[in-house]
Design an enzyme around this catalytic site. Structure first.
Site, PDB file in Angstrom:
ATOM      1  N   CYS A 264      -9.764  -9.899  15.569  1.00 30.60           N
ATOM      2  CA  CYS A 264      -8.679  -9.892  14.586  1.00 30.60           C
ATOM      3  C   CYS A 264      -9.070  -9.187  13.286  1.00 30.60           C
ATOM      4  CB  CYS A 264      -8.278 -11.336  14.268  1.00 30.60           C
ATOM      5  SG  CYS A 264      -6.998 -11.410  13.005  1.00 30.60           S
TER       6      CYS A 264
ATOM      7  N   ASP B 261     -10.612  -2.092  15.119  1.00 31.33           N
ATOM      8  CA  ASP B 261     -11.128  -2.024  13.740  1.00 31.33           C
ATOM      9  C   ASP B 261     -12.571  -2.545  13.697  1.00 31.33           C
ATOM     10  OD1 ASP B 261      -8.793  -1.044  12.622  1.00 31.33           O
ATOM     11  OD2 ASP B 261      -7.940  -3.033  12.346  1.00 31.33           O
TER      12      ASP B 261
ATOM     13  N   CYS C 253      -7.620 -14.175  18.357  1.00 28.04           N
ATOM     14  CA  CYS C 253      -8.209 -12.970  18.958  1.00 28.04           C
ATOM     15  C   CYS C 253      -9.562 -12.732  18.299  1.00 28.04           C
ATOM     16  CB  CYS C 253      -7.294 -11.779  18.705  1.00 28.04           C
ATOM     17  SG  CYS C 253      -5.555 -12.129  19.053  1.00 28.04           S
TER      18      CYS C 253
ATOM     19  N   ARG D 185      -7.704  -9.470  10.525  1.00 28.41           N
ATOM     20  CA  ARG D 185      -7.604 -10.390   9.373  1.00 28.41           C
ATOM     21  C   ARG D 185      -8.398 -11.667   9.596  1.00 28.41           C
ATOM     22  NH1 ARG D 185      -2.060  -8.837   9.629  1.00 28.41           N
ATOM     23  NH2 ARG D 185      -2.065  -6.795   8.649  1.00 28.41           N
TER      24      ARG D 185
ATOM     25  N   ARG E 239       6.923   0.280   1.916  1.00 29.34           N
ATOM     26  CA  ARG E 239       6.688  -0.790   2.892  1.00 29.34           C
ATOM     27  C   ARG E 239       5.736  -1.839   2.332  1.00 29.34           C
ATOM     28  NH1 ARG E 239       4.274   3.387   6.773  1.00 29.34           N
ATOM     29  NH2 ARG E 239       4.733   4.652   4.975  1.00 29.34           N
TER      30      ARG E 239
ATOM     31  N   ASP F  15      -6.842   2.941  12.336  1.00 26.25           N
ATOM     32  CA  ASP F  15      -6.440   2.440  11.022  1.00 26.25           C
ATOM     33  C   ASP F  15      -7.626   2.759  10.110  1.00 26.25           C
ATOM     34  OD1 ASP F  15      -4.916   1.245   9.093  1.00 26.25           O
ATOM     35  OD2 ASP F  15      -4.382  -0.475  10.347  1.00 26.25           O
TER      36      ASP F  15
ATOM     37  N   LYS G 183      -2.759   4.257   9.077  1.00 22.53           N
ATOM     38  CA  LYS G 183      -2.870   4.623  10.500  1.00 22.53           C
ATOM     39  C   LYS G 183      -2.854   6.137  10.676  1.00 22.53           C
ATOM     40  CE  LYS G 183      -0.391   0.493  11.791  1.00 22.53           C
ATOM     41  NZ  LYS G 183       0.037   0.181  10.416  1.00 22.53           N
TER      42      LYS G 183
ATOM     43  N   CYS H 150      -2.616 -19.164  13.963  1.00 22.43           N
ATOM     44  CA  CYS H 150      -2.077 -18.450  15.128  1.00 22.43           C
ATOM     45  C   CYS H 150      -2.064 -19.428  16.304  1.00 22.43           C
ATOM     46  CB  CYS H 150      -2.966 -17.263  15.475  1.00 22.43           C
ATOM     47  SG  CYS H 150      -3.048 -16.063  14.148  1.00 22.43           S
TER      48      CYS H 150
ATOM     49  N   ARG I 182       0.827  -1.212   0.000  1.00 22.46           N
ATOM     50  CA  ARG I 182       0.000   0.000   0.000  1.00 22.46           C
ATOM     51  C   ARG I 182       0.854   1.252   0.000  1.00 22.46           C
ATOM     52  NH1 ARG I 182      -4.015  -0.248   4.369  1.00 22.46           N
ATOM     53  NH2 ARG I 182      -5.113  -1.355   2.732  1.00 22.46           N
ATOM     54  N   TYR I 183       1.817   1.301   0.922  1.00 18.81           N
ATOM     55  CA  TYR I 183       2.688   2.471   1.011  1.00 18.81           C
ATOM     56  C   TYR I 183       3.878   2.238   0.083  1.00 18.81           C
ATOM     57  CZ  TYR I 183       0.037   2.704   5.348  1.00 18.81           C
ATOM     58  OH  TYR I 183      -0.969   2.716   6.265  1.00 18.81           O
TER      59      TYR I 183
HETATM   60  S1  SF4 Z   1      -4.681 -10.488  15.947  1.00 16.16           S
HETATM   61 FE1  SF4 Z   1      -5.267 -12.043  14.403  1.00 16.16          FE
HETATM   62  S2  SF4 Z   1      -3.336 -12.555  13.402  1.00 16.16           S
HETATM   63 FE2  SF4 Z   1      -2.793 -11.569  15.347  1.00 16.16          FE
HETATM   64  S3  SF4 Z   1      -2.605 -13.275  16.803  1.00 16.16           S
HETATM   65 FE3  SF4 Z   1      -4.683 -12.507  16.965  1.00 16.16          FE
HETATM   66  S4  SF4 Z   1      -5.862 -13.858  15.610  1.00 16.16           S
HETATM   67 FE4  SF4 Z   1      -3.706 -14.079  15.042  1.00 16.16          FE
END
Ligand code: SF4
Length: 292
Positions: free
Chosen positions: A53, A213, A50, A55, A37, A250, A257, A46, A33-34
């Site tokens: 998350c 997010d 989370c 993603r 970077r 973000d 950001k 993972c 994107r940038y």
């Molecule tokens: S935020 Fe998403 S990518 Fe990062 S550890 Fe948690 S579940 Fe995994």
């Protein structure tokens, strides 16, 4: 980490790809994107998941090949794009790779002369601290990698996590931490202060506090932006500067950001800046006369 019924509620502001990454993907698993970077998605698993998350559309969905099967295309793209100097390897969690493929990935990246800065984003030191072996630390140091860790509450700083962070810091790996502001988890001055002070004690610098997010099914975890502004105002100037991360949104849709803070520049006229300090008092700063 524990799924809750509220996740089934989809609010009108929720987004599947809140940071608009999919539209900036020139080769599978690489977000550019940038100009200078890139984000390299290593794998889609993972050590724990989370609920907020960003993603979650990719993570644990079983649709993304691990980087080992996409590496040639990624390396070819990066070799061609000499403007890229910074690679963030994230995912999923890259430290779930075993040492050999991780070493191979880092070696191939280090073989590209214009790549100056390589970071790994990982929650493994918090979720799976036993993965931080002496061998892994040697590997990370060999490739001069920075680590972006992720902690949301001081209760995550267990003795095992402290040992893992010590091992990394003793091994010369620069450590920063990102935190997501979560309603009912860390949305109080006390919770944030305890976490950030605890991280400093482990030689981990808190550097971003993210407004959560708008991921699908996370409305129950999101605070208002005003809550974030109030909390960061209670920290900035009230404790060690190193313990105060930058509060960012973000920007949904791919805006990147954006730092957010209470107005500290009250006025700037005729070469004089009027600023408000942590205690709410105002002061003036005059530019050098030649600059006016
Ligand atoms: S935020 Fe998403 S990518 Fe990062 S550890 Fe948690 S579940 Fe995994």
């Amino acid at each position: 980490m524990i799924p809750r019924q509220e996740e089934l509620i989809v609010s009108s502001t929720d987004l599947v790809d809140p940071c608009g990454e999919d539209s900036d993907t020139p080769v599978p698993g690489l977000v550019h994107r940038y100009p200078d970077r890139v984000l390299l998605l290593a794998l889609d698993s993972c050590a724990a998941y989370c609920r907020y998350c960003t993603r979650s559309r990719l993570v644990s969905q079983g649709e993304m090949h691990p980087v080992t099967r996409r590496l040639d295309a990624i390396i070819a793209y990066l070799e061609e794009h000499t403007e890229v100097r910074d690679v963030l390897i994230s995912g999923g969690d890259p430290l779930l790779m075993s040492d050999e493929p991780l070493d191979n990935l880092l070696r191939r990246l280090r073989g590209i002369p214009h790549l100056e800065f390589i970071r790994i984003g990982s929650r493994v030191p918090s979720f799976l601290p036993q993965r931080i072996t002496p061998e892994l630390v040697v590997l990370l140091r060999k490739h001069r990698v920075w680590l972006s860790l992720h902690f949301c509450h001081v209760r995550e700083l267990t003795p095992e996590v402290a040992q893992a962070c010590d091992r990394l810091a003793d091994g010369g790996i620069p450590l920063g931490s990102q935190t997501v502001l979560l309603k009912g988890v860390n949305d109080s001055e006390e919770a944030l202060k305890n976490l950030f002070h605890g991280l400093l004690k482990l030689r981990v610098r808190p550097y971003y506090l993210y407004q959560c997010d708008p991921v699908v099914g996370t409305a129950h975890l999101r605070t208002s932006v005003q809550t974030g502004i109030d909390l960061i105002s209670k920290l900035r100037g009230h404790t060690t500067g190193y313990a105060v991360p930058t509060y960012v949104i973000d920007a949904p849709g791919g805006g990147g950001k954006v730092p957010i803070q209470a107005e500290t520049l009250v006025a700037y006229e005729n070469g004089t800046a009027t600023v408000r300090n942590w205690a709410g008092k105002t002061y003036t700063y005059a530019d050098p006369v030649e600059a006016i």
